[in-house]
Design a protein around this motif. Sequence first.
Motif, PDB file in Angstrom:
ATOM      1  N   VAL A  90      12.495   9.056  -5.384  1.00  0.00           N
ATOM      2  CA  VAL A  90      12.707  10.345  -6.037  1.00  0.00           C
ATOM      3  C   VAL A  90      13.767  11.175  -5.316  1.00  0.00           C
ATOM      4  O   VAL A  90      14.319  12.093  -5.892  1.00  0.00           O
ATOM      5  N   LYS A  91      14.075  10.842  -4.082  1.00  0.00           N
ATOM      6  CA  LYS A  91      15.087  11.597  -3.336  1.00  0.00           C
ATOM      7  C   LYS A  91      16.501  11.277  -3.803  1.00  0.00           C
ATOM      8  O   LYS A  91      17.318  12.166  -3.984  1.00  0.00           O
ATOM      9  N   ASN A  92      16.822   9.993  -3.982  1.00  0.00           N
ATOM     10  CA  ASN A  92      18.190   9.647  -4.363  1.00  0.00           C
ATOM     11  C   ASN A  92      18.306   9.121  -5.796  1.00  0.00           C
ATOM     12  O   ASN A  92      19.384   8.739  -6.224  1.00  0.00           O
ATOM     13  N   LYS A  93      17.172   9.091  -6.534  1.00  0.00           N
ATOM     14  CA  LYS A  93      17.148   8.677  -7.940  1.00  0.00           C
ATOM     15  C   LYS A  93      17.698   7.265  -8.156  1.00  0.00           C
ATOM     16  O   LYS A  93      18.328   6.978  -9.163  1.00  0.00           O
ATOM     17  N   LYS A  94      17.449   6.375  -7.194  1.00  0.00           N
ATOM     18  CA  LYS A  94      17.815   4.958  -7.318  1.00  0.00           C
ATOM     19  C   LYS A  94      16.535   4.153  -7.479  1.00  0.00           C
ATOM     20  O   LYS A  94      15.477   4.526  -6.985  1.00  0.00           O
ATOM     21  N   TYR A  95      16.628   3.010  -8.171  1.00  0.00           N
ATOM     22  CA  TYR A  95      15.468   2.129  -8.280  1.00  0.00           C
ATOM     23  C   TYR A  95      15.840   0.724  -7.815  1.00  0.00           C
ATOM     24  O   TYR A  95      17.014   0.343  -7.790  1.00  0.00           O
ATOM     25  N   PHE A  96      14.817  -0.011  -7.399  1.00  0.00           N
ATOM     26  CA  PHE A  96      14.988  -1.334  -6.808  1.00  0.00           C
ATOM     27  C   PHE A  96      13.877  -2.254  -7.297  1.00  0.00           C
ATOM     28  O   PHE A  96      12.783  -1.786  -7.621  1.00  0.00           O
ATOM     29  N   PRO A  97      14.114  -3.571  -7.296  1.00  0.00           N
ATOM     30  CA  PRO A  97      13.012  -4.496  -7.539  1.00  0.00           C
ATOM     31  C   PRO A  97      11.979  -4.332  -6.429  1.00  0.00           C
ATOM     32  O   PRO A  97      12.328  -4.040  -5.284  1.00  0.00           O
ATOM     33  N   ALA A  98      10.709  -4.482  -6.763  1.00  0.00           N
ATOM     34  CA  ALA A  98       9.637  -4.249  -5.786  1.00  0.00           C
ATOM     35  C   ALA A  98       9.751  -5.150  -4.563  1.00  0.00           C
ATOM     36  O   ALA A  98       9.346  -4.759  -3.464  1.00  0.00           O
ATOM     37  N   ASN A  99      10.317  -6.355  -4.721  1.00  0.00           N
ATOM     38  CA  ASN A  99      10.427  -7.273  -3.590  1.00  0.00           C
ATOM     39  C   ASN A  99      11.685  -7.042  -2.750  1.00  0.00           C
ATOM     40  O   ASN A  99      11.952  -7.770  -1.809  1.00  0.00           O
ATOM     41  N   CYS A 100      12.443  -6.027  -3.069  1.00  0.00           N
ATOM     42  CA  CYS A 100      13.658  -5.706  -2.331  1.00  0.00           C
ATOM     43  C   CYS A 100      13.296  -5.082  -0.983  1.00  0.00           C
ATOM     44  O   CYS A 100      12.414  -4.228  -0.892  1.00  0.00           O
ATOM     45  N   HIS A 101      13.999  -5.475   0.058  1.00  0.00           N
ATOM     46  CA  HIS A 101      13.741  -4.961   1.400  1.00  0.00           C
ATOM     47  C   HIS A 101      13.929  -3.440   1.476  1.00  0.00           C
ATOM     48  O   HIS A 101      13.235  -2.751   2.219  1.00  0.00           O
ATOM     49  N   THR A 102      14.820  -2.905   0.687  1.00  0.00           N
ATOM     50  CA  THR A 102      15.115  -1.475   0.709  1.00  0.00           C
ATOM     51  C   THR A 102      13.898  -0.638   0.334  1.00  0.00           C
ATOM     52  O   THR A 102      13.739   0.483   0.811  1.00  0.00           O
ATOM     53  N   VAL A 103      12.994  -1.173  -0.483  1.00  0.00           N
ATOM     54  CA  VAL A 103      11.792  -0.442  -0.879  1.00  0.00           C
ATOM     55  C   VAL A 103      10.955  -0.088   0.343  1.00  0.00           C
ATOM     56  O   VAL A 103      10.348   0.980   0.410  1.00  0.00           O
ATOM     57  N   LYS A 104      10.959  -0.958   1.350  1.00  0.00           N
ATOM     58  CA  LYS A 104      10.177  -0.698   2.566  1.00  0.00           C
ATOM     59  C   LYS A 104      10.725   0.493   3.339  1.00  0.00           C
ATOM     60  O   LYS A 104      10.025   1.083   4.149  1.00  0.00           O
ATOM     61  N   LEU A 105      11.961   0.859   3.097  1.00  0.00           N
ATOM     62  CA  LEU A 105      12.586   1.980   3.796  1.00  0.00           C
ATOM     63  C   LEU A 105      12.319   3.329   3.120  1.00  0.00           C
ATOM     64  O   LEU A 105      12.591   4.374   3.704  1.00  0.00           O
ATOM     65  N   ILE A 106      11.779   3.310   1.906  1.00  0.00           N
ATOM     66  CA  ILE A 106      11.485   4.540   1.171  1.00  0.00           C
ATOM     67  C   ILE A 106      10.100   5.034   1.588  1.00  0.00           C
ATOM     68  O   ILE A 106       9.137   4.270   1.571  1.00  0.00           O
ATOM     69  N   LYS A 107       9.994   6.297   1.962  1.00  0.00           N
ATOM     70  CA  LYS A 107       8.696   6.871   2.309  1.00  0.00           C
ATOM     71  C   LYS A 107       7.766   6.739   1.109  1.00  0.00           C
ATOM     72  O   LYS A 107       8.188   6.916  -0.033  1.00  0.00           O
ATOM     73  N   SER A 108       6.506   6.442   1.354  1.00  0.00           N
ATOM     74  CA  SER A 108       5.566   6.241   0.255  1.00  0.00           C
ATOM     75  C   SER A 108       5.434   7.482  -0.625  1.00  0.00           C
ATOM     76  O   SER A 108       5.223   7.376  -1.826  1.00  0.00           O
ATOM     77  N   ALA A 109       5.576   8.670  -0.049  1.00  0.00           N
ATOM     78  CA  ALA A 109       5.501   9.900  -0.840  1.00  0.00           C
ATOM     79  C   ALA A 109       6.687  10.039  -1.789  1.00  0.00           C
ATOM     80  O   ALA A 109       6.597  10.754  -2.794  1.00  0.00           O
ATOM     81  N   ASP A 110       7.781   9.350  -1.508  1.00  0.00           N
ATOM     82  CA  ASP A 110       8.988   9.436  -2.330  1.00  0.00           C
ATOM     83  C   ASP A 110       9.116   8.275  -3.310  1.00  0.00           C
ATOM     84  O   ASP A 110      10.109   8.177  -4.031  1.00  0.00           O
ATOM     85  N   GLN A 111       8.147   7.371  -3.338  1.00  0.00           N
ATOM     86  CA  GLN A 111       8.213   6.206  -4.216  1.00  0.00           C
ATOM     87  C   GLN A 111       7.572   6.504  -5.565  1.00  0.00           C
ATOM     88  O   GLN A 111       6.582   7.220  -5.656  1.00  0.00           O
ATOM     89  N   VAL A 112       8.168   5.951  -6.600  1.00  0.00           N
ATOM     90  CA  VAL A 112       7.615   6.022  -7.954  1.00  0.00           C
ATOM     91  C   VAL A 112       7.788   4.646  -8.588  1.00  0.00           C
ATOM     92  O   VAL A 112       8.810   3.990  -8.400  1.00  0.00           O
TER      93      VAL A 112
END
Length: 98
Positions: free
Chosen positions: A52-74
């Motif tokens: 929600v911070k940078n309005k980008k989305y990723f596949p769930a298995n992408c390593h970048t998802v682990k870098l997103i704070k859980s409070a900022d994930q949708v």
Amino acid sequence: MTVTAAVALVATACASAPAATSGGVQNAVPSASQTAIANAIAVANAPFVGSVKNKKYFPANCHTVKLIKSADQVGFASMADAEQAGFSKDIYSTDCKY
């Protein structure tokens, strides 16, 4: 004007005035992106995860998802759902396979 008429006038004005949200910004009708985010699915079950911070989305298995704070994930069920909510692909994440 009588006191009763003045009270009735104030009550009518207050009842017809739209409610304001915090910060004085009125949001009576949510935007399409707010509605889509509100209809998002749980991140644990989502095939796509957005930030929600940078309005980008990723596949769930992408390593970048682990870098997103859980409070900022949708979570989103599809790329179309994420894009409808105003999110876009992150073209710079080389480890993500869309």
